[in-house]
Scaffold this motif. Structure first.
Motif, PDB file in Angstrom:
ATOM      1  N   PHE A  88       0.842  -1.196   0.000  1.00  9.25           N
ATOM      2  CA  PHE A  88       0.000   0.000   0.000  1.00  9.25           C
ATOM      3  C   PHE A  88       0.882   1.253   0.000  1.00  9.25           C
ATOM      4  N   LYS A  89       1.963   1.196   0.794  1.00  8.77           N
ATOM      5  CA  LYS A  89       2.891   2.335   0.844  1.00  8.77           C
ATOM      6  C   LYS A  89       3.578   2.536  -0.507  1.00  8.77           C
ATOM      7  N   LYS A  90       3.961   1.438  -1.158  1.00  6.32           N
ATOM      8  CA  LYS A  90       4.616   1.542  -2.468  1.00  6.32           C
ATOM      9  C   LYS A  90       3.651   2.115  -3.505  1.00  6.32           C
ATOM     10  N   ALA A  91       2.398   1.689  -3.438  1.00  6.97           N
ATOM     11  CA  ALA A  91       1.391   2.222  -4.360  1.00  6.97           C
ATOM     12  C   ALA A  91       1.250   3.719  -4.175  1.00  6.97           C
ATOM     13  N   TYR A  92       1.264   4.141  -2.918  1.00  9.01           N
ATOM     14  CA  TYR A  92       1.105   5.577  -2.631  1.00  9.01           C
ATOM     15  C   TYR A  92       2.321   6.373  -3.102  1.00  9.01           C
ATOM     16  N   THR A  93       3.510   5.882  -2.797  1.00  7.58           N
ATOM     17  CA  THR A  93       4.720   6.633  -3.173  1.00  7.58           C
ATOM     18  C   THR A  93       4.946   6.609  -4.682  1.00  7.58           C
ATOM     19  N   THR A  94       4.470   5.551  -5.334  1.00  8.32           N
ATOM     20  CA  THR A  94       4.604   5.474  -6.804  1.00  8.32           C
ATOM     21  C   THR A  94       3.713   6.501  -7.485  1.00  8.32           C
ATOM     22  N   ASP A  95       2.472   6.604  -7.010  1.00  9.22           N
ATOM     23  CA  ASP A  95       1.536   7.573  -7.610  1.00  9.22           C
ATOM     24  C   ASP A  95       0.407   7.794  -6.606  1.00  9.22           C
ATOM     25  N   ASN A  96       0.543   8.852  -5.779  1.00  9.86           N
ATOM     26  CA  ASN A  96      -0.429   9.061  -4.712  1.00  9.86           C
ATOM     27  C   ASN A  96      -1.830   9.362  -5.245  1.00  9.86           C
ATOM     28  N   ALA A  97      -1.903   9.998  -6.424  1.00  8.06           N
ATOM     29  CA  ALA A  97      -3.219  10.307  -6.999  1.00  8.06           C
ATOM     30  C   ALA A  97      -3.950   9.020  -7.380  1.00  8.06           C
ATOM     31  N   LYS A  98      -3.237   8.121  -8.066  1.00 12.73           N
ATOM     32  CA  LYS A  98      -3.860   6.856  -8.445  1.00 12.73           C
ATOM     33  C   LYS A  98      -4.197   6.010  -7.216  1.00 12.73           C
ATOM     34  N   PHE A  99      -3.322   6.067  -6.189  1.00 14.25           N
ATOM     35  CA  PHE A  99      -3.594   5.344  -4.956  1.00 14.25           C
ATOM     36  C   PHE A  99      -4.937   5.786  -4.373  1.00 14.25           C
ATOM     37  N   THR A 100      -5.129   7.103  -4.296  1.00 16.73           N
ATOM     38  CA  THR A 100      -6.381   7.646  -3.765  1.00 16.73           C
ATOM     39  C   THR A 100      -7.563   7.231  -4.636  1.00 16.73           C
ATOM     40  N   MET A 101      -7.341   7.232  -5.937  1.00 18.17           N
ATOM     41  CA  MET A 101      -8.392   6.823  -6.867  1.00 18.17           C
ATOM     42  C   MET A 101      -8.768   5.359  -6.644  1.00 18.17           C
ATOM     43  N   TYR A 115      -5.066  -2.728   9.558  1.00 19.29           N
ATOM     44  CA  TYR A 115      -5.131  -2.059  10.863  1.00 19.29           C
ATOM     45  C   TYR A 115      -5.885  -2.935  11.856  1.00 19.29           C
ATOM     46  N   ALA A 116      -7.050  -3.432  11.468  1.00 20.60           N
ATOM     47  CA  ALA A 116      -7.915  -4.172  12.382  1.00 20.60           C
ATOM     48  C   ALA A 116      -7.373  -5.552  12.726  1.00 20.60           C
ATOM     49  N   VAL A 117      -6.795  -6.248  11.732  1.00 19.57           N
ATOM     50  CA  VAL A 117      -6.333  -7.622  11.977  1.00 19.57           C
ATOM     51  C   VAL A 117      -5.240  -7.674  13.046  1.00 19.57           C
ATOM     52  N   LEU A 140       2.371  -2.988  14.909  1.00 20.15           N
ATOM     53  CA  LEU A 140       2.055  -3.091  13.488  1.00 20.15           C
ATOM     54  C   LEU A 140       0.722  -2.408  13.196  1.00 20.15           C
ATOM     55  N   ALA A 141      -0.261  -2.623  14.076  1.00 19.46           N
ATOM     56  CA  ALA A 141      -1.562  -1.958  13.913  1.00 19.46           C
ATOM     57  C   ALA A 141      -1.388  -0.445  13.965  1.00 19.46           C
ATOM     58  N   ASP A 142      -0.510   0.014  14.836  1.00 21.29           N
ATOM     59  CA  ASP A 142      -0.275   1.452  14.961  1.00 21.29           C
ATOM     60  C   ASP A 142       0.358   2.008  13.684  1.00 21.29           C
ATOM     61  N   LEU A 143       1.305   1.265  13.103  1.00 20.67           N
ATOM     62  CA  LEU A 143       1.917   1.687  11.838  1.00 20.67           C
ATOM     63  C   LEU A 143       0.866   1.816  10.741  1.00 20.67           C
ATOM     64  N   SER A 144      -0.015   0.822  10.671  1.00 18.19           N
ATOM     65  CA  SER A 144      -1.082   0.865   9.671  1.00 18.19           C
ATOM     66  C   SER A 144      -2.021   2.034   9.927  1.00 18.19           C
ATOM     67  N   GLY A 145      -2.341   2.232  11.186  1.00 18.52           N
ATOM     68  CA  GLY A 145      -3.230   3.331  11.541  1.00 18.52           C
ATOM     69  C   GLY A 145      -2.651   4.684  11.191  1.00 18.52           C
ATOM     70  N   ARG A 146      -1.345   4.844  11.435  1.00 15.39           N
ATOM     71  CA  ARG A 146      -0.702   6.138  11.095  1.00 15.39           C
ATOM     72  C   ARG A 146      -0.749   6.361   9.586  1.00 15.39           C
ATOM     73  N   PHE A 147      -0.502   5.290   8.831  1.00 16.97           N
ATOM     74  CA  PHE A 147      -0.518   5.412   7.374  1.00 16.97           C
ATOM     75  C   PHE A 147      -1.904   5.830   6.891  1.00 16.97           C
ATOM     76  N   ILE A 148      -2.936   5.197   7.413  1.00 20.16           N
ATOM     77  CA  ILE A 148      -4.307   5.527   7.011  1.00 20.16           C
ATOM     78  C   ILE A 148      -4.645   6.965   7.369  1.00 20.16           C
ATOM     79  N   PHE A 149      -4.313   7.356   8.595  1.00 25.18           N
ATOM     80  CA  PHE A 149      -4.639   8.712   9.049  1.00 25.18           C
ATOM     81  C   PHE A 149      -3.888   9.767   8.235  1.00 25.18           C
ATOM     82  N   GLU A 150      -2.611   9.534   8.009  1.00 26.54           N
ATOM     83  CA  GLU A 150      -1.783  10.524   7.302  1.00 26.54           C
ATOM     84  C   GLU A 150      -2.167  10.663   5.828  1.00 26.54           C
ATOM     85  N   ARG A 151      -2.859   9.656   5.288  1.00 25.99           N
ATOM     86  CA  ARG A 151      -3.365   9.763   3.916  1.00 25.99           C
ATOM     87  C   ARG A 151      -4.740  10.425   3.875  1.00 25.99           C
ATOM     88  N   GLY A 152      -5.251  10.804   5.051  1.00 33.73           N
ATOM     89  CA  GLY A 152      -6.551  11.448   5.117  1.00 33.73           C
ATOM     90  C   GLY A 152      -7.705  10.501   4.864  1.00 33.73           C
TER      91      GLY A 152
END
Length: 453
Positions: A88-101, A115-117, A140-152
């Motif tokens: 998910f992080k690689k997808a975002y850093t490769t192209d954040n617009a497409k990631f959001t799409m 995050y939940a698992v 690990l859940a916290d890392l996932s949570g930070r990623f989700i939050f920081e992507r809005g």
């Protein structure tokens, strides 16, 4: 309007192109042939032509998210969450617009799985007392949570429950510095919700053990303000000293407290308990020589005398001094018994001479026995005045059940002392005197034996 249509057309073109190339991959994922799908995905990803294609990473992330959410599949892919988050992080850093799409089109559930698992897994491991595993899962859940939050894409800047659980997993796993970091995050939020008072309690303990007294008082005050009915935040520092795990540091701190506050009975009691334990630890003797022992004994007696001066009506202080001396005398009984056994074995092995007499036991043994008996009498005589001083003071308080038990113990000790002195006395007058004392205290024991029974 033309621009909007163009954007939609471009998106459609992208999806169609990638869809044609990834049809087999998606079919394999749908059929849960994850190994096959992963091999095909890696072929794309390792091809320089596709390495900047964010959709490849997103599909791989989504696939591993699906695996993570399936407990049966997760057994075969224990690192599914990590792999999913990484992609998910690689997808975002490769192209954040497409990631959001992609998230908008596909939905955020695959992202929330990572995050939940581990969150749910970490809580279960915490309940099962698998603290190291729990800490890893919750982090690990916290890392996932930070990623989700920081992507809005949802969640909060800090998940208070997750942070609390993570701190506790670290604490119970022996990683106190890590735990303090998580609890500090919560304290910085000035959290005051029910059940979070332990945040401040643990920070108090942590900083007290580190001798960070300013921070100790800071979190004490913060906890008291947020939880005014919690008595813990009013405790004297002596209680925190007594709970310290590091024995050397505990001793150092309690000595300093007694020196700075010489009338603090609680502090003096803790110090006395430590010194008493040192004197009578038979399994692992603290003092290696008689001189060291005598110095330790003198120090403890002096401390009890100072405690008596602070609390002159407390009969426990002279009683404790008496016990210090008497215990030393009682311990000599074992050594005397050992010598008597040796003498008995010697006598049993001897044959009478022509006159029918058995040779006397070795003088070395009899001399050792007499020396021990002499030291025993000295110890009794040192302890007796203190015990006799404590007797009337404790007798006045026998309505208190715990004091009554101590009083009966004191009388029992007096009986044993006078019985020993009677047996060791060489003059008839002394034997008569000690026998009278023994009988006197036996009657007193009979009188109080049924108190509180």
């Amino acid at each position: 309007m033309k621009k909007i249509l163009f954007s939609v057309f471009s998106l459609f073109a992208i999806l169609m192109t990638n869809g044609q190339n990834l049809t087999k991959v998606k079919e394999a994922i749908t059929a849960k042939k994850y190994a096959e799908a992963n091999t095909q995905l890696d072929e794309f990803i390792n091809n320089p032509k596709y390495q900047k294609n964010a959709e490849l990473y997103f599909i791989k992330a989504k696939m591993y998210s699906e695996i993570a959410a399936d407990s049966n599949q997760l057994k075969n892919y224990p690192n599914a969450v990590e792999v999913s988050l990484e992609n998910f992080k690689k997808a975002y850093t490769t192209d954040n617009a497409k990631f959001t799409m992609f998230v908008t089109l596909e939905g955020a559930q695959p992202l929330y799985n990572v995050y939940a698992v581990p969150y749910n897994k970490g809580v279960k491991e915490l309940d099962a007392k698998e603290y190291d595993k729990s800490l890893k899962s919750l982090q690990l859940a916290d890392l996932s949570g930070r990623f989700i939050f920081e992507r809005g894409l949802g969640l909060a800047a800090i998940d208070t429950n997750l942070t609390f659980y993570t701190g506790y997993a670290a604490l119970l796993g022996g990683q106190e510095d890590v735990a303090a970091g998580y609890f500090t995050k919560l304290a910085n939020l000035n959290i005051a919700d029910k059940g979070f008072e332990d945040v401040y309690k643990n920070l108090m303990i942590y900083h007290f053990n580190k001798s960070n007294i300013a921070d100790f008082e800071k979190y004490r005050a913060q906890g008291a303000k947020n939880y005014p009915k919690e008595e813990y935040f009013t405790y004297d520092e002596v209680m925190f000293i007594n709970d310290m795990k590091d024995k050397d540091e505990r001793m150092k701190r309690i000595e300093a407290k007694v020196a700075s506050d010489p009338k603090n009975i609680d502090a003096m009691s803790i110090l006395a308990e430590i010194l008493f334990g040192r004197l009578f630890d038979q399994d692992n003797p603290y003092y290696k020589t008689d001189a060291e022992y005598d110095a330790g004994e003198a120090r403890l007696v002096d401390l009890y005398n100072k405690m008596s001066a602070v609390s002159p009506e407390d009969g426990l202080m002279p009683y404790n001094v008496g016990v210090v001396y008497v215990n030393k005398a009682f311990e000599m009984n074992n050594k005397i018994s050992d010598i008597n056994d040796k003498i008995r074995k010697f006598n049993d092995s001897q044959k009478p001479d022509k006159t029918g007499k058995i040779p006397p036991p070795p003088k070395e043994l009899t001399t050792q026995r007499e020396e021990l008996r002499s030291k025993q009498l000295v110890a009794y005589d040192k302890g007796l005045p203190y015990l006799l001083k404590a007797q009337p003071m404790l007798e006045k308080k026998v309505s208190d059940k715990s004091i009554a038990q101590t009083y009966k113990k004191l009388i029992s000790i007096l009986i044993d002392i006078y019985s020993s002195k009677r047996q060791l006395a060489k003059l008839p007058a002394d034997k008569t005197k000690f026998e009278a004392e023994e009988n006197k205290w036996n009657k007193e024991y009979d009188r109080v034996s049924n108190i509180h029974n």
